[in-house]
Design a protein around this motif. Structure first.
Motif, mmCIF file in Angstrom:
data_model
loop_
_atom_site.group_PDB
_atom_site.id
_atom_site.type_symbol
_atom_site.label_atom_id
_atom_site.label_comp_id
_atom_site.label_asym_id
_atom_site.label_seq_id
_atom_site.Cartn_x
_atom_site.Cartn_y
_atom_site.Cartn_z
ATOM 1 N N VAL A 141 -5.329 -3.710 7.302
ATOM 2 C CA VAL A 141 -4.792 -3.089 6.413
ATOM 3 C C VAL A 141 -3.483 -2.116 7.037
ATOM 4 N N TYR A 142 -3.903 -2.140 8.278
ATOM 5 C CA TYR A 142 -2.782 -1.536 9.397
ATOM 6 C C TYR A 142 -1.440 -2.201 9.339
ATOM 7 N N TRP A 143 -1.570 -3.602 9.462
ATOM 8 C CA TRP A 143 -0.502 -4.439 9.420
ATOM 9 C C TRP A 143 0.358 -4.616 8.120
ATOM 10 N N VAL A 144 -0.406 -4.755 7.215
ATOM 11 C CA VAL A 144 -0.206 -4.504 5.696
ATOM 12 C C VAL A 144 0.754 -3.272 5.493
ATOM 13 N N TYR A 145 0.070 -2.303 5.782
ATOM 14 C CA TYR A 145 0.554 -0.882 5.266
ATOM 15 C C TYR A 145 1.756 -0.752 6.161
ATOM 16 N N ALA A 146 1.636 -0.608 7.296
ATOM 17 C CA ALA A 146 2.992 -0.398 8.329
ATOM 18 C C ALA A 146 4.055 -1.732 8.098
ATOM 19 N N GLY A 147 3.539 -2.937 7.816
ATOM 20 C CA GLY A 147 4.544 -3.841 7.419
ATOM 21 C C GLY A 147 5.386 -3.647 6.308
ATOM 22 N N PHE A 148 4.688 -2.778 5.220
ATOM 23 C CA PHE A 148 5.288 -2.374 4.040
ATOM 24 C C PHE A 148 6.627 -1.346 4.473
ATOM 25 N N TYR A 149 6.473 -0.553 5.310
ATOM 26 C CA TYR A 149 7.231 0.420 5.762
ATOM 27 C C TYR A 149 8.241 -0.284 6.580
ATOM 28 N N GLN A 150 7.942 -1.308 7.507
ATOM 29 C CA GLN A 150 8.759 -1.878 8.172
ATOM 30 C C GLN A 150 9.888 -2.819 7.495
ATOM 31 N N LEU A 151 9.327 -3.389 6.243
ATOM 32 C CA LEU A 151 10.300 -4.121 5.498
ATOM 33 C C LEU A 151 11.090 -3.442 4.531
ATOM 34 N N LEU A 152 10.852 -2.017 4.048
ATOM 35 C CA LEU A 152 11.736 -1.273 3.519
ATOM 36 C C LEU A 152 12.984 -1.480 3.980
ATOM 37 N N PRO A 153 14.144 -1.112 2.944
ATOM 38 C CA PRO A 153 15.556 -0.733 3.509
ATOM 39 C C PRO A 153 15.575 0.323 4.230
ATOM 40 N N PRO A 154 16.722 0.639 4.782
ATOM 41 C CA PRO A 154 16.803 1.742 5.800
ATOM 42 C C PRO A 154 16.508 3.110 5.057
ATOM 43 N N LEU A 155 16.649 3.212 3.950
ATOM 44 C CA LEU A 155 16.336 4.585 3.228
ATOM 45 C C LEU A 155 16.805 5.659 3.833
ATOM 46 N N ASP A 156 18.020 5.742 4.463
ATOM 47 C CA ASP A 156 18.584 6.827 5.267
ATOM 48 C C ASP A 156 18.556 8.156 4.734
ATOM 49 N N LYS A 157 18.522 8.343 3.381
ATOM 50 C CA LYS A 157 18.418 9.666 2.747
ATOM 51 C C LYS A 157 17.006 10.462 2.692
ATOM 52 N N PHE A 158 16.060 9.500 3.237
ATOM 53 C CA PHE A 158 14.778 9.931 3.379
ATOM 54 C C PHE A 158 14.158 10.037 4.897
ATOM 55 N N ARG A 159 15.166 9.573 5.728
ATOM 56 C CA ARG A 159 14.547 9.483 7.113
ATOM 57 C C ARG A 159 14.549 10.866 7.727
ATOM 58 N N LEU A 160 13.445 11.195 8.514
ATOM 59 C CA LEU A 160 13.462 12.490 9.418
ATOM 60 C C LEU A 160 14.475 12.393 10.804
ATOM 61 N N HIS A 161 14.926 11.222 10.993
ATOM 62 C CA HIS A 161 15.781 11.041 12.092
ATOM 63 C C HIS A 161 16.781 10.057 11.687
ATOM 64 N N THR A 162 17.784 10.063 12.235
ATOM 65 C CA THR A 162 18.776 8.789 11.972
ATOM 66 C C THR A 162 18.368 7.586 12.983
ATOM 67 N N ARG A 163 19.082 6.629 12.490
ATOM 68 C CA ARG A 163 18.665 5.348 13.161
ATOM 69 C C ARG A 163 19.398 5.434 14.422
#
Length: 257
Positions: free
Chosen positions: A21-43
């Motif tokens: 579950v850890y790798w599936v759920y974390a992997g889901f976040y990792q594979l998302l596009p940058p989503l800059d408008k929802f980030r708490l910090h810039t890249r």
């Protein structure tokens, strides 16, 4: 009856399902596009502030999960052999819910005091807990990036104690540990996504933990992974407000009196 019955034991599921579950759920976040408008910090902030590469983070998480799996197997073996846990008959659903809630409060209590002590003890912070804080800008895969000793004391022992205190069966533990993993990953994802159920039902969430990872918040918001009760009771609660950045995204700022 559950879908794995007859194929995999409850003990094996309780050991390995949280890892998957850890790798599936974390992997889901990792594979998302940058989503800059929802980030708490810039890249850019992530690149500048984090002092450990992704490959090292992945290795660290795998090492911790190896230790967790070993301890979990020993725990299930001992509780089965000496009948430490509850009756092998699966209890009614309302009893399981109570057990999960007890486990949540137990885990929160254990992690708050151990986590806080690791910040207050200079030796432990410098040589152990500071490894986790190399990720100033957190991301999902780094949720369990810890020093091996911290992983053992904080997460592995915390999970074992929660399991024993609640009296849950191995089957109920599958649900509890998978939920705890998902919540922990979400708290470190670094994104404030609309409709996130954890942000709706838990004050201890992504922004709450982000405050703790910032320089001005390292002595506050120790509570994890579920509630903020101990922070509020013991004066380490740091309120925050979410502010939209002009260039996009959000910033969790300390709320001024």
């Amino acid at each position: 009856m559950v879908f794995w019955e007859g194929y995999v034991s409850d003990e094996a599921m309780g050991t390995f399902a949280p890892i998957v579950v850890y790798w599936v759920y974390a992997g889901f976040y990792q594979l998302l596009p940058p989503l800059d408008k929802f980030r708490l910090h810039t890249r850019k902030e992530e690149e500048e502030k984090n002092s450990v590469p992704l490959a090292t983070v992945v290795k660290g998480v795998l090492l911790q999960q190896l230790v967790q799996a070993t301890v979990a197997q020993l725990l299930f073996l001992l509780t089965s052999k000496f009948d430490i846990s509850t009756t092998p008959v699966q209890p009614a659903i309302h009893i399981q819910i109570v057990q999960i809630i007890i486990a949540m409060f137990t885990m929160d209590t254990w992690q708050y005091f151990v986590h806080r002590y690791m910040h207050q003890n200079k030796f432990l912070y410098c040589h152990v807990h500071s490894q986790h804080h190399r990720l100033v800008v957190t991301y999902a895969i780094g949720a369990l990036y810890n020093h091996p000793l911290e992983g053992l004391l904080l997460d592995t022992f915390g999970g074992a104690i929660s399991f024993l205190v609640s009296g849950m069966t191995a089957r109920t533990a599958v649900v509890f540990f998978c939920f705890a993993v998902i919540k922990t990953v979400d708290d470190h994802c670094g994104l404030w996504l609309p409709g996130n159920i954890f942000h709706i039902f838990f004050q201890n969430n992504t922004a709450y933990h982000d405050i703790h990872h910032q320089l001005q918040g390292t002595k506050y918001n120790y509570s994890q992974p579920f509630f903020s009760i101990w922070d509020r009771l013991l004066g380490t609660y740091m309120p925050y407000t979410l502010v939209k950045r002009p260039e996009g995204g959000f910033e969790a700022r300390l709320k001024k009196d």
